[in-house]
Design an enzyme around this catalytic site. Structure first.
Site, PDB file in Angstrom:
ATOM      1  N   MET A  27       0.837  -1.205   0.000  1.00 38.76           N
ATOM      2  CA  MET A  27       0.000   0.000   0.000  1.00 38.76           C
ATOM      3  C   MET A  27       0.871   1.254   0.000  1.00 38.76           C
ATOM      4  O   MET A  27       0.383   2.356   0.281  1.00 38.76           O
ATOM      5  CB  MET A  27      -0.944  -0.004   1.202  1.00 38.76           C
ATOM      6  CG  MET A  27      -1.904  -1.196   1.160  1.00 38.76           C
ATOM      7  SD  MET A  27      -3.428  -0.943   2.058  1.00 38.76           S
ATOM      8  CE  MET A  27      -2.790  -0.617   3.692  1.00 38.76           C
ATOM      9  N   HIS A  31       9.056   1.702   3.555  1.00 39.26           N
ATOM     10  CA  HIS A  31      10.099   1.740   4.570  1.00 39.26           C
ATOM     11  C   HIS A  31      10.969   0.509   4.347  1.00 39.26           C
ATOM     12  O   HIS A  31      10.744  -0.248   3.389  1.00 39.26           O
ATOM     13  CB  HIS A  31       9.489   1.778   5.978  1.00 39.26           C
ATOM     14  CG  HIS A  31       8.434   0.723   6.216  1.00 39.26           C
ATOM     15  ND1 HIS A  31       8.712  -0.618   6.256  1.00 39.26           N
ATOM     16  CD2 HIS A  31       7.089   0.827   6.402  1.00 39.26           C
ATOM     17  CE1 HIS A  31       7.603  -1.299   6.481  1.00 39.26           C
ATOM     18  NE2 HIS A  31       6.592  -0.451   6.554  1.00 39.26           N
ATOM     19  N   HIS A  34       9.369  -2.908   3.477  1.00 38.19           N
ATOM     20  CA  HIS A  34       8.995  -3.132   2.073  1.00 38.19           C
ATOM     21  C   HIS A  34      10.240  -3.469   1.246  1.00 38.19           C
ATOM     22  O   HIS A  34      10.222  -4.374   0.407  1.00 38.19           O
ATOM     23  CB  HIS A  34       8.342  -1.875   1.481  1.00 38.19           C
ATOM     24  CG  HIS A  34       7.038  -1.495   2.113  1.00 38.19           C
ATOM     25  ND1 HIS A  34       6.926  -0.456   3.001  1.00 38.19           N
ATOM     26  CD2 HIS A  34       5.790  -2.005   1.971  1.00 38.19           C
ATOM     27  CE1 HIS A  34       5.654  -0.332   3.387  1.00 38.19           C
ATOM     28  NE2 HIS A  34       4.952  -1.271   2.787  1.00 38.19           N
ATOM     29  N   GLN A 150      -2.558 -11.820   7.935  1.00 36.46           N
ATOM     30  CA  GLN A 150      -2.657 -11.628   6.481  1.00 36.46           C
ATOM     31  C   GLN A 150      -1.927 -12.761   5.751  1.00 36.46           C
ATOM     32  O   GLN A 150      -2.417 -13.304   4.756  1.00 36.46           O
ATOM     33  CB  GLN A 150      -2.060 -10.274   6.107  1.00 36.46           C
ATOM     34  CG  GLN A 150      -1.939 -10.027   4.621  1.00 36.46           C
ATOM     35  CD  GLN A 150      -1.598  -8.577   4.350  1.00 36.46           C
ATOM     36  OE1 GLN A 150      -2.469  -7.745   4.270  1.00 36.46           O
ATOM     37  NE2 GLN A 150      -0.310  -8.272   4.217  1.00 36.46           N
ATOM     38  N   SER A 182       6.265   0.373  10.216  1.00 39.78           N
ATOM     39  CA  SER A 182       4.916   0.413   9.666  1.00 39.78           C
ATOM     40  C   SER A 182       4.708   1.772   9.018  1.00 39.78           C
ATOM     41  O   SER A 182       5.195   2.796   9.525  1.00 39.78           O
ATOM     42  CB  SER A 182       3.886   0.217  10.785  1.00 39.78           C
ATOM     43  OG  SER A 182       2.605   0.606  10.332  1.00 39.78           O
TER      44      SER A 182
END
Ligand code: AMP
Length: 255
Positions: A27, A31, A34, A150, A182
């Site tokens: 999304m 950071h 990712h 998830q 996050s």
């Protein structure tokens, strides 16, 4: 790196792309967590695809969707730097055109834990992920252990629907103070951030009773041992108007 906005353009670009294809759904507001997924995909793939889509269908709270951090130019630069070949950043209308009505939902897992506090969240996650998987048709997909439930939802969906994609799960990256990275952390004031450190400290005990005691006084949604693969001690708290989740695996990797 190609920045593409339509399903048709992604399909066209991938027709010529060397396999294996590794895919990282995100999304945005990148950071190091990712980037660690991009790196893992790069190591194992000839073509790396990432998606950047703040998926409205997985947000129950319109204010949370509205406040979600967005900086596409910065994200595109970071993805290019990390060796992403194709960044797919569709509009909401491209993903959910007029008349869209087919949803993937997981009866039990989708209503458990995070799903109990965020009704409809995993329906949005599972649906957008399956759509993205169908667009990209990757050999492997890369997800972070940070979002343990998830991962479990994706694993179950791939298995239940016989989707021929390998799932790779990467450890949670943390800031030096222990807070799990996050995209939402940028919304924490310095004092809220200091309070939020109770979350990783409590989970580090790997003991739900001690963790609950250490989180006493915070706005705690749950602190639970969840029977995932591997089992995790997971928690969700609200600090200074920001909802934070974190977990520690109870077996295997210590991430
Ligand atoms: P998001 O953009 O927050 O939806 O996250 C995209 C992917 O990055 C998901 O698979 C997340 O689990 C993963 N991710 C988010 N935070 C971290 C982190 N701190 N360490 C590792 N992976 C992460």
């Amino acid at each position: 790196m190609q920045l593409l906005r339509t399903v048709a353009d992604v399909r066209a670009a991938l027709r010529r792309a060397p396999r294996p294809v590794g895919f990282v759904p995100t999304m945005g507001a990148f950071h190091a967590g990712h980037v660690s997924l991009f790196d893992a995909a790069r190591r194992e793939s000839s073509t790396v695809v990432a998606s950047l889509f703040v998926n409205p269908a997985q947000f129950g709270d319109p204010a949370d969707l509205e406040k979600y951090p967005r900086d596409e130019a910065r994200d595109a630069a970071m993805a290019a730097e990390a060796g992403v070949d194709i960044l797919f950043a569709p509009t909401a209308v491209e993903m959910y055109p007029e008349g869209f009505e087919t949803w993937i939902s997981l009866d039990t897992l989708g209503a458990y834990l995070e799903g109990a506090f965020r009704p409809g969240h995993f329906r949005g996650v599972a649906t957008v992920c399956l759509k993205l998987f169908n667009v990209v048709q990757p050999d492997a997909v890369y997800f972070g252990q940070k979002d343990a439930q998830q991962v479990e939802v994706i694993r179950r969906m791939l298995r239940d629907l016989d989707v021929p994609i390998r799932l790779s799960v990467q450890p949670t990256l943390r800031d030096p103070d222990g807070l799990a990275m996050s995209s939402r952390n940028v919304r924490l004031s310095p004092s809220a951030r200091a309070q939020a450190l109770a979350l990783p400290r409590a989970l580090a005990t790997r003991d739900p009773v001690r963790a609950r005691a250490m989180l006493d006084g915070l706005d705690v949604e749950y602190v639970e041992v969840a029977p995932f693969e591997p089992p995790v001690l997971a928690a969700a708290v609200r600090v200074g108007g920001v909802r934070l989740i974190d977990n520690v695996p109870l077996e295997g990797s210590q991430s």
